[in-house]
Design a protein around this motif. Structure first.
Motif, PDB file in Angstrom:
ATOM      1  N   UNK A 209      32.016  -1.872  -2.296  1.00 39.32           N
ATOM      2  CA  UNK A 209      33.266  -1.968  -2.875  1.00 39.32           C
ATOM      3  C   UNK A 209      33.953  -3.124  -2.468  1.00 39.32           C
ATOM      4  N   UNK A 210      34.454  -4.167  -3.139  1.00 36.07           N
ATOM      5  CA  UNK A 210      35.232  -5.261  -2.506  1.00 36.07           C
ATOM      6  C   UNK A 210      36.793  -5.190  -2.643  1.00 36.07           C
ATOM      7  N   UNK A 211      37.210  -4.200  -3.734  1.00 36.55           N
ATOM      8  CA  UNK A 211      38.631  -4.040  -4.048  1.00 36.55           C
ATOM      9  C   UNK A 211      39.166  -5.378  -4.321  1.00 36.55           C
ATOM     10  N   UNK A 212      38.602  -6.335  -4.990  1.00 36.01           N
ATOM     11  CA  UNK A 212      39.106  -7.402  -5.352  1.00 36.01           C
ATOM     12  C   UNK A 212      38.816  -7.602  -6.971  1.00 36.01           C
ATOM     13  N   UNK A 213      39.741  -7.778  -7.641  1.00 42.12           N
ATOM     14  CA  UNK A 213      39.833  -7.937  -9.194  1.00 42.12           C
ATOM     15  C   UNK A 213      38.454  -8.568  -9.670  1.00 42.12           C
ATOM     16  N   UNK A 214      37.843  -7.892 -10.804  1.00 44.03           N
ATOM     17  CA  UNK A 214      36.940  -8.513 -11.542  1.00 44.03           C
ATOM     18  C   UNK A 214      37.624  -9.841 -12.136  1.00 44.03           C
ATOM     19  N   UNK A 215      36.545 -11.045 -12.344  1.00 44.46           N
ATOM     20  CA  UNK A 215      35.407 -11.346 -11.973  1.00 44.46           C
ATOM     21  C   UNK A 215      34.862 -11.617 -10.801  1.00 44.46           C
ATOM     22  N   UNK A 216      35.929 -11.481  -9.483  1.00 44.07           N
ATOM     23  CA  UNK A 216      35.839 -11.866  -8.466  1.00 44.07           C
ATOM     24  C   UNK A 216      35.390 -10.974  -7.387  1.00 44.07           C
ATOM     25  N   UNK A 217      35.237  -9.678  -7.501  1.00 42.95           N
ATOM     26  CA  UNK A 217      34.757  -8.702  -6.719  1.00 42.95           C
ATOM     27  C   UNK A 217      33.477  -7.821  -7.200  1.00 42.95           C
ATOM     28  N   UNK A 218      32.758  -7.295  -6.103  1.00 45.66           N
ATOM     29  CA  UNK A 218      31.520  -6.530  -6.403  1.00 45.66           C
ATOM     30  C   UNK A 218      31.963  -5.258  -6.450  1.00 45.66           C
ATOM     31  N   UNK A 219      31.597  -4.223  -7.225  1.00 45.71           N
ATOM     32  CA  UNK A 219      31.578  -2.717  -7.234  1.00 45.71           C
ATOM     33  C   UNK A 219      32.647  -2.250  -7.583  1.00 45.71           C
ATOM     34  N   UNK A 220      33.588  -3.118  -8.681  1.00 46.34           N
ATOM     35  CA  UNK A 220      34.962  -2.801  -8.819  1.00 46.34           C
ATOM     36  C   UNK A 220      34.929  -2.623 -10.410  1.00 46.34           C
ATOM     37  N   UNK A 221      35.688  -1.838 -10.951  1.00 50.37           N
ATOM     38  CA  UNK A 221      35.996  -1.544 -12.484  1.00 50.37           C
ATOM     39  C   UNK A 221      36.634  -2.729 -13.154  1.00 50.37           C
ATOM     40  N   UNK A 222      36.074  -2.982 -14.158  1.00 45.17           N
ATOM     41  CA  UNK A 222      36.647  -4.139 -15.134  1.00 45.17           C
ATOM     42  C   UNK A 222      38.145  -4.010 -15.133  1.00 45.17           C
ATOM     43  N   UNK A 223      38.462  -2.670 -15.345  1.00 44.82           N
ATOM     44  CA  UNK A 223      39.850  -2.362 -15.986  1.00 44.82           C
ATOM     45  C   UNK A 223      41.025  -2.548 -14.605  1.00 44.82           C
ATOM     46  N   UNK A 224      40.267  -2.212 -13.268  1.00 45.19           N
ATOM     47  CA  UNK A 224      41.221  -1.965 -12.437  1.00 45.19           C
ATOM     48  C   UNK A 224      40.644  -2.275 -11.027  1.00 45.19           C
ATOM     49  N   UNK A 225      40.886  -3.452 -10.410  1.00 45.72           N
ATOM     50  CA  UNK A 225      40.219  -3.330  -8.897  1.00 45.72           C
ATOM     51  C   UNK A 225      40.511  -2.356  -7.924  1.00 45.72           C
ATOM     52  N   UNK A 226      41.332  -1.448  -8.297  1.00 42.15           N
ATOM     53  CA  UNK A 226      41.547  -0.544  -7.246  1.00 42.15           C
ATOM     54  C   UNK A 226      40.903   0.922  -7.637  1.00 42.15           C
ATOM     55  N   UNK A 227      39.871   0.735  -8.457  1.00 41.88           N
ATOM     56  CA  UNK A 227      38.842   1.777  -9.071  1.00 41.88           C
ATOM     57  C   UNK A 227      37.536   1.330  -8.879  1.00 41.88           C
TER      58      UNK A 227
END
Length: 245
Positions: A209-227
């Protein structure tokens, strides 16, 4: 277990210096049974610090002495054999081999590029370079086995190069886009080490879980990088398990 943490006190050729030998001697004297040796670059340009360890043909003999000394001290102090694994890394966008940043990036990130002052036309590492880098990782694993390590960790965390590849949604080519491509480097390096370096075990420390917004983070929800969305990380872990990691 002693966890991997860089001392940044290597010699110029990447081999452990006096402080490194002292550090691992103390770990062995302290009674630890499993030493996860610190992040070690697979080639000089992959260092995150000019004093980071490098495992290559020039430093392998020094690593062999380090492993031998550490094992001997543990045996003398406690009568037990320790387990040793070395963490193989490429620092990617955090590369600083001579004290000056020399980023190697797998994709452009609206989040991280501004932090590193990278312009929009900053070049990406090519597929051809990544193909050759696979060979470098395999060679480093062979040297690790020769030096006496029990295992190697193909480091895929903390947004270093292999970690960044897992999040390379916007990248084109063999190493970007769909998960099959984004996980290709880690998957193929692990598979090759398993087949080409018999007798050494392979593991990885991996961001899920990168906690970086999609499309730049792995393991994150496309709706919120906090999820977190762990579907892809779980799939990658499954791929690696099937390879025998």
């Amino acid at each position: 277990v002693v966890q991997p943490m860089e001392g940044f006190d290597a010699l110029g050729d990447g081999a452990a210096g006096p402080l490194g030998f002292r550090r691992y001697a103390r770990f062995a004297q302290g009674g630890s049974g499993f030493l996860w040796f610190e992040a070690t670059a697979v080639l000089p340009e992959a260092r995150s610090n000019p004093r980071q360890l490098v495992l290559d043909a020039g430093s392998a003999e020094g690593f062999a002495r380090l492993v031998d000394q550490t094992r001997r001290i543990a045996r003398e102090a406690f009568g037990h054999e320790i387990l040793t694994v070395v963490q193989l890394t490429h620092s990617g966008r955090y590369s600083k081999p001579k004290g000056i940043p020399r980023p190697m990036i797998a994709h452009h990130s609206a989040v991280l590029d501004p932090q590193h002052h990278l312009p929009p036309d900053y070049p990406l590492v090519t597929d051809e370079h990544l193909d050759r880098l696979q060979d470098t990782y395999v060679e480093a694993a062979k040297l690790a086995a020769w030096a006496g390590f029990d295992g190697v960790d193909v480091k895929a965390c903390h947004r270093y190069l292999v970690s960044e590849l897992l999040a390379s949604f916007t990248r084109e080519g063999r190493y970007g886009g769909p998960l099959e491509n984004r996980s290709r480097f880690l998957r193929e390096v692990v598979g090759r080490i398993r087949s080409e370096v018999p007798g050494i075990f392979v593991t990885t420390r991996i961001n899920v879980y990168d906690a970086i917004p999609y499309p730049y983070g792995f393991g994150v929800s496309r709706d919120s990088h906090e999820v977190p969305d762990l579907a892809e990380p779980i799939e990658v872990i499954g791929q690696l398990r099937r390879l025998g990691i």
